[in-house]
Design an enzyme around this catalytic site. Structure first.
Site, PDB file in Angstrom:
ATOM      1  CE  LYS B  79      15.339  27.576 -20.442  1.00  0.00           C
ATOM      2  NZ  LYS B  79      16.173  28.022 -19.308  1.00  0.00           N
ATOM      3  CB  SER B 160      14.611  26.572 -15.968  1.00  0.00           C
ATOM      4  OG  SER B 160      15.320  27.633 -16.761  1.00  0.00           O
ATOM      5  CB  SER B 184      18.053  29.039 -15.566  1.00  0.00           C
ATOM      6  OG  SER B 184      17.155  28.852 -14.685  1.00  0.00           O
TER       7      SER B 184
END
Lengths: 500, 494, 95
Positions: B79, B160, B184
């Site tokens: 990420k 997210s 997330s």
């Protein structure tokens, strides 16, 4: 406690000044408060900066034990409440010297609570008038970086070497009432910090600086609106700021104006304060607990170590010098006014007691007098401080021992000391090599006395006729004949005997 | 021949060790899938050379008979919230475009040290603020899933960690890192039919992860199976002296201790998570989940978490407050974008830089955070929220006096169409209604896929555990995984 | 508590985010909507409740006082939009 009578005489009457100080003192530590970067003064720009100090994304603070320890010890030295549970808060504002966009500080739960400091109002007469200044709190926080404005016409340069260095903010109560009290408070605070070893107190290097809060009021009335003059970096300047700012406020008020609560800057070259460009949101710092840090909880073992590692503090030391060593109040105050002098004096004392096989109290007075007159005089002349004194406490003690056991007279001691300063030789060596040893050889002294009396037959007559003051003359002449090396007591005795 | 990109982390690890294939073959296969999936926009930066480098190192180590790291031969996605040394790290914000860290986050370093290779930096909601991956400066991530019946509408992969979820579901990587502040990891996992676990707050070091809300942020793995999550979490976890909130505890052997036998375990069903109007398909899946856990030997009882309805508003005070301060460092002085209009002073530069660098949702949250901390409002908003947070945490404590685990849905709905909730921030925030409470209490929580809804989209179940009890969470996840038999995968269209 | 255009502008200024009048106006209902929603927390009885401090019970560790970091100027300045002579450069600040 003595009430200050310092007043400003305005056109409309008397005004009283009210002063509080917020002192930022750099904590003595190798590394910064929340990072492992060094704290040394004077490094190349941005070389003592970790990624944490530069607030790179994802960097996190981890507190330095020594910084917490020193703040706790400082709190203990001013008899303050130590909070076993405290917290770090973020103070949010934007400035180029503040990389995180917030300063990690302590607003809601400071490490150290209420304490106090006693100041002396009359230095000449230290025992007579003292005043207690309240300390509201001491908290630990990060220092900011530094902006340089002179290197480029349109740019300012940012150096983060100081960013994240640990500071103690020591906040006083508004208990001071004159420039002298403010000066005395700051001096005393610096003395205590140096004794404790929590701050080097070097104001010229920025290790200690004061924000000076000043307001004026009619004596006895409510506090007036205050101004805060930032980053004042000497005792003298603090006193000047108080005086200038108080007079300025009186002028404003007497002209029918109002004092604006604002931040001001001191310009030492012009000896005046001026308003800093006010920032509209300067007072909305949006403090909240730093979520990167947990509450700081101190256990008893930690606090015990802090307490046990505290040295004897200046007030206690001063009392001991007076009561146990029999020194005068003035000498005791002078010797304890800074940690280095007291440390030097005690080394001199210990060495003297050892050489002379006597108690501290037996050698204290002579040691104190010699240090404060002879040594200080010499250092003044040489432009040196005690720290780089060419004569060590050991060497001084050897010299004083020679006087004490009658080997040399006080007069000869002065000569020997001068030679010590020049050559670095020890007192016994100098006395030996130069043959300065005081003589108690009664035969030689008797001969000298006889010659003096023979050479001054008229004065002998006058003496015998009742002019006893001439006794000193005969002693002096004999000493002179002996080149100062005769034991004065023996000379006295033999002159008396020869004249009787 | 096996399609290497269909393998799980465990299968790749074991197959590589057994000599069934080389690490390089695996890396090349995933690199090819990444390169062919531009339409998903799951990656901000692709790093095929990094994947190959790690693979070659693994192959050499194996040939030399050296001890292999726990993840030797396994390529993963990272990420783009984790700072990676020498590789651009943006948090999906224009603000950090071009920022190349000179340091490696603790979690990513642990993964590389264990032999994993990096396929690239995964897209996300800007500064991890969002639930649909529509706030990225680098464009929306598209879910590989589509509704059945010829509906080609682009769907949200969740957020997210939407790049992570989309990439795993589309077989661009077998696993990826995620971060979870209010859901997330879990919500995007649920939207894309994969698993993901947010461990106990403090398990994974936050050092080197771009901060959103410090008291909530927690890294965790995302993968297709519970076992793969256990494998990755073991590597990602561990005490880090550089993070003051890191837990100084040994890392348990979660994988070795995996067991779907739940005899003796009590599972609570929080009644407040079943509000009127709960999506019927979600409710039905939840009921199936209860049956699966019973079937695995667990006793299921109803529990109450009375302050549940206040969790979201609490979160939307605390998270923006922390973010407003954490994001103050983006000022155009030391890194990232700078906007210096003609004649601008320092403070003007800040305002211009931040207006240019931050997207609308980030600005919105910074402004809310600034407001709730500002003079006169701090106690009413922030202090009150921290008190309610304590009550929410206490609710969990009391429930865990009676039960070992909680079972809830992961999200209130299946994935939605991109753009559908963009106009109404509040509607978007409500996506996290089931995930936020565990975040506020710092509890370990996991999403596992339970099945498809009537439109053919995945739905997930959430298991919440006691602090530090990731093992029970993983075990219950495994029990559900075995019984749900979720094998659905998106049909390739990209 | 409802916020107006002026408050929005003040918050934007405090946040150092420049906004146009149109942007600020658009934010008024948006922020009011969110703030109005979070204000339901006011109805929770929190008497006797301490604000949460540590999410998971944990003690703040203190590190030893040793220089272990710094002396990495190149790394510190590597991403600077403007660095000169070992400093970060910013528009001239008048103090």
């Amino acid at each position: 406690m003595t009430e200050s009578t310092y007043r400003i005489q305005g056109a409309t009457g008397e005004w009283e000044v009210v002063i509080g100080l917020e002192v930022h003192a750099q904590v003595t530590s190798q590394a910064k408060l929340f990072s492992g970067a060094a704290t040394a003064f004077g490094a190349e720009p941005n070389t003592q900066v970790s990624l944490i100090d530069a607030a790179m994304p994802g960097m996190l603070p981890v507190p330095n034990r020594e910084c917490i320890r020193q703040a706790v010890r400082t709190g203990m030295a001013i008899n303050a409440q130590i909070n076993k549970w405290s917290r770090f808060d973020r103070k949010n504002y934007f400035y180029a010297d503040l990389p995180q966009g917030y300063q990690i500080s302590q607003l809601y739960h400071p490490l150290v609570g209420e304490g106090e400091i006693e100041i002396v109002l009359d230095e000449k007469n230290p025992g007579s008038s003292t005043k207690t200044i309240g300390i509201e709190r001491i908290h630990v926080e990060q220092d900011a970086g530094k902006l340089m404005h002179d290197q480029h016409p349109t740019r300012s340069y940012v150096d983060l070497n100081r960013s994240g260095v640990a500071l103690m903010e020591i906040v006083s109560r508004p208990d001071m009432r004159s420039p002298a009290e403010a000066g005395a408070y700051l001096s005393k605070l610096r003395t205590i910090l140096r004794y404790v070893g929590s701050c080097d107190g070097n104001m010229d290097q920025g290790s200690m600086r004061a924000d000076v809060n000043v307001s004026v009021r009619r004596p006895g009335e409510e506090f007036g609106t205050r101004t805060e003059t930032k980053n004042v970096n000497s005792v003298r300047f603090v006193m000047a700021v108080v005086e200038h700012e108080a007079n300025r406020q009186v002028d404003v008020l007497e002209a029918g104006g109002k004092v604006v609560q604002e931040t001001r800057l001191y310009d030492p070259d012009r000896n005046e304060t001026r308003s800093m460009r006010s920032k509209e949101d300067a007072h909305d710092y949006r403090y909240f607990p730093d979520p990167d840090l947990l509450p700081l909880e101190l256990d008893d073992a930690f606090l015990d170590e802090c307490r046990q590692s505290l040295p004897e503090l200046p007030d206690a030391k001063r009392r001991r010098y007076e009561e146990q060593l029999g020194l005068s109040a003035y000498n005791a105050a002078t010797l304890t006014a800074d940690a280095e002098t007291a440390r030097w004096f005690e080394a001199l004392l210990a060495e003297g007691a050892r050489i002379q096989k006597k108690g501290d109290g037996d050698v204290a007075k002579a040691s104190a007098n010699w240090l404060l007159s002879e040594l200080y005089g010499a250092l003044n002349r040489l432009g040196k401080s005690l720290e780089d004194s060419p004569v060590s406490p050991q060497a001084g003690a050897e010299l004083l021992a020679l006087v004490a056991d009658g080997t040399i007279s006080g007069t000869i001691a002065k000569q020997v000391f001068e030679i010590m300063l020049e050559t670095g030789d020890s007192a016994p060596t100098i006395v030996e090599e130069k043959g300065l040893k005081q003589t108690s050889d009664t035969g030689a002294i008797e001969a000298a006395v006889a010659k003096v009396l023979a050479d001054n037959g008229d004065k002998v007559e006058q003496y015998k006729a009742g002019k006893e003051a001439l006794f000193g003359f005969f002693v002096g002449q004999t000493m002179k004949a002996m080149q100062g090396k005769a034991n004065p007591q023996v000379v006295n005795e033999l002159v008396r005997r020869a004249l009787s | 021949m096996t399609n290497l990109t269909d393998l799980t982390v465990a299968e790749i690890r074991d197959g590589f060790r057994a000599g069934d294939f080389s690490a390089r073959e695996v890396a090349e296969a995933f690199n090819a899938n990444v390169a062919a999936a531009k339409a998903l926009n799951a990656f901000i930066v692709e790093t095929p050379e990094k994947a190959l480098e790690a693979a070659d190192a693994a192959d050499r180590a194996k040939a030399a008979g050296e001890t292999l790291g726990a993840l030797a031969g396994v390529p993963i996605g990272m990420k783009d919230l984790f700072c990676t040394e020498g590789v651009q790290t943006t948090a999906a914000s224009h603000m950090l475009e071009g920022f190349t860290p000179t340091y490696e986050s603790t979690v990513s370093k642990k993964l590389w040290d264990a032999g994993a290779g990096m396929l690239g930096k995964l897209n996300l909601d800007q500064f991890a603020m969002g639930s649909s991956n529509e706030t990225s400066y680098f464009g929306n991530v598209i879910s590989p899933w589509r509704r059945g019946g010829g509906d080609n509408a682009a769907l949200a992969p969740g957020g997210s960690s939407g790049g992570s979820s989309s990439a795993i579901a589309a077989r661009l990587c077998p696993a990826a890192t995620g971060t979870d502040t209010g859901g997330s990891i879990r919500q995007p996992a649920a939207f894309t039919g994969i698993s993901g676990i947010k461990p106990t707050y403090g398990r994974c070091s936050r050092w080197g992860i771009v901060a959103f809300a410090s008291s909530l942020d927690q890294a965790g793995p995302m993968a297709r199976t519970v076992r793969d999550n256990a494998i990755l979490l073991e590597t990602m976890s561990g005490f880090d002296p550089k993070d003051s909130t890191s837990l100084d505890l040994p890392v348990p052997q979660w994988e070795a201790n995996l067991s779907s036998d739940l005899k003796g375990k009590k599972v609570g069903i929080p009644k407040e998570y079943r509000p009127d109007g709960l999506n019927a398909e979600i409710a039905a899946l939840w009921d199936r989940g209860i049956e699966w856990l019973k079937d695995a030997g667990a006793e299921v009882v109803e529990v109450s978490l009375p302050h549940t309805k206040y969790a979201l508003p609490t979160y939307y005070i605390i998270a923006p407050a922390e973010a407003s301060s954490n994001l103050a460092r983006y000022d155009g002085v030391r890194y990232g974008q700078r906007d210096l209009p003609d004649g601008a002073g320092l403070q003007d530069m800040y305002a211009a830089t931040r207006a240019l660098g931050f997207g609308p949702e980030v600005k919105r949250r910074i402004m809310i955070g600034t407001y709730v901390l500002s003079a006169g409002f701090y106690d009413a908003y922030y202090t009150q929220a921290q008190k309610v947070r304590a009550l929410i945490s206490r609710d969990f404590e009391q429930a865990f006096d009676k039960v070992d685990l909680l079972l809830t849905p992961t999200a209130p709905s299946a994935s939605f169409t991109l753009g559908e909730k963009q106009a109404d921030p509040l509607a978007m925030y409500l996506n996290d209604v089931f995930t936020v409470p565990a975040s506020l209490a710092g509890l370990p929580a996991m999403a596992v896929p339970g099945g498809l809804d009537s439109q053919g989209l995945p739905l997930g179940l959430q298991i919440i555990g006691k602090p530090m009890d990731e093992q029970s969470v993983l075990n219950a996840g495994l029990a559900i995984e075995e019984r749900a038999g979720f094998t659905a995968r998106p049909e390739k269209w990209w | 508590m409802s916020i107006d255009l002026q408050t929005v502008k003040k918050i934007a200024s405090l946040s150092r985010i420049s906004v146009t009048d149109a942007e600020a106006e658009a934010m008024v209902p948006e922020l009011n909507n969110i703030l109005g929603w979070v204000e339901q927390l006011g109805e929770v009885d929190v008497s006797g409740v301490e604000p949460m401090t540590a999410v998971i019970p944990n003690k703040l560790r203190l590190r030893e006082d040793a220089v272990t970091d710094g002396d990495v100027r190149d790394k510190v300045l590597a991403n600077a939009p403007q660095a000169e002579h070992g400093f970060f450069a910013v528009p001239k600040v008048i103090e």
